[in-house]
Design a protein around this motif. Structure first.
Motif, PDB file in Angstrom:
ATOM      1  N   MET A   1     -46.915  -6.238 -10.546  1.00  0.00           N
ATOM      2  CA  MET A   1     -45.548  -6.622 -10.799  1.00  0.00           C
ATOM      3  C   MET A   1     -45.489  -7.186 -12.232  1.00  0.00           C
ATOM      4  O   MET A   1     -46.268  -8.052 -12.598  1.00  0.00           O
ATOM      5  N   SER A   2     -44.533  -6.717 -12.940  1.00  0.00           N
ATOM      6  CA  SER A   2     -44.412  -7.156 -14.334  1.00  0.00           C
ATOM      7  C   SER A   2     -43.583  -8.435 -14.411  1.00  0.00           C
ATOM      8  O   SER A   2     -42.927  -8.835 -13.443  1.00  0.00           O
ATOM      9  N   VAL A   3     -43.579  -9.045 -15.549  1.00  0.00           N
ATOM     10  CA  VAL A   3     -42.843 -10.286 -15.764  1.00  0.00           C
ATOM     11  C   VAL A   3     -41.353 -10.027 -15.616  1.00  0.00           C
ATOM     12  O   VAL A   3     -40.624 -10.841 -15.028  1.00  0.00           O
ATOM     13  N   GLU A   4     -40.867  -8.925 -16.075  1.00  0.00           N
ATOM     14  CA  GLU A   4     -39.444  -8.590 -15.964  1.00  0.00           C
ATOM     15  C   GLU A   4     -39.035  -8.388 -14.506  1.00  0.00           C
ATOM     16  O   GLU A   4     -37.967  -8.833 -14.087  1.00  0.00           O
ATOM     17  N   GLU A   5     -39.877  -7.711 -13.701  1.00  0.00           N
ATOM     18  CA  GLU A   5     -39.587  -7.529 -12.270  1.00  0.00           C
ATOM     19  C   GLU A   5     -39.574  -8.872 -11.556  1.00  0.00           C
ATOM     20  O   GLU A   5     -38.689  -9.141 -10.737  1.00  0.00           O
TER      21      GLU A   5
ATOM     22  N   LYS B   1     -39.026 -11.802 -12.874  1.00  0.00           N
ATOM     23  CA  LYS B   1     -37.865 -12.533 -13.349  1.00  0.00           C
ATOM     24  C   LYS B   1     -36.606 -12.068 -12.620  1.00  0.00           C
ATOM     25  O   LYS B   1     -35.777 -12.881 -12.200  1.00  0.00           O
TER      26      LYS B   1
END
Length: 98
Positions: free
Chosen positions: A1-5, A7
């Motif tokens: 999971m990325s930081v944008e997801e 967030k």
């Protein structure tokens, strides 16, 4: 999971909880207002005493009668004549009423 997801999911979760918190807060305000209104209505009502008649007799003068009957019986058993005592009290002018 990325930081944008993360967030985005975090913001969605936060928005969901804020919406639910708003609903709960609004319901609480309504409940408090309703309770306050009910309390005010109860204060406005005037006091009406209960009117009832008692059909039983609560006091009888049997206590005095029983006391004197017992007293006379005991005095007779002890050999004391109450009539003589009453006559002596009457001769001396002592008030024998209770």
């Amino acid at each position: 999971m990325s930081v944008e997801e993360f967030k985005q999911k975090w913001l969605d979760l936060q928005a969901k909880h804020e919406a639910r918190f708003g609903e709960i807060a609004e319901q609480s305000r309504k409940d408090i207002q309703q309770e306050m209104q009910t309390a005010q209505e109860q204060e406005i009502k005037t006091f009406k005493p209960i009117r009832a008649e008692s059909k039983s007799q609560t006091y009888k003068d049997e206590v005095k009668a029983n006391f004197w009957e017992q007293f006379l019986k005991i005095q007779k058993e002890n050999g004391i004549d109450i009539l003589e005592l009453m006559e002596k009290l009457n001769e001396k002018g002592i008030d024998k009423r209770i």
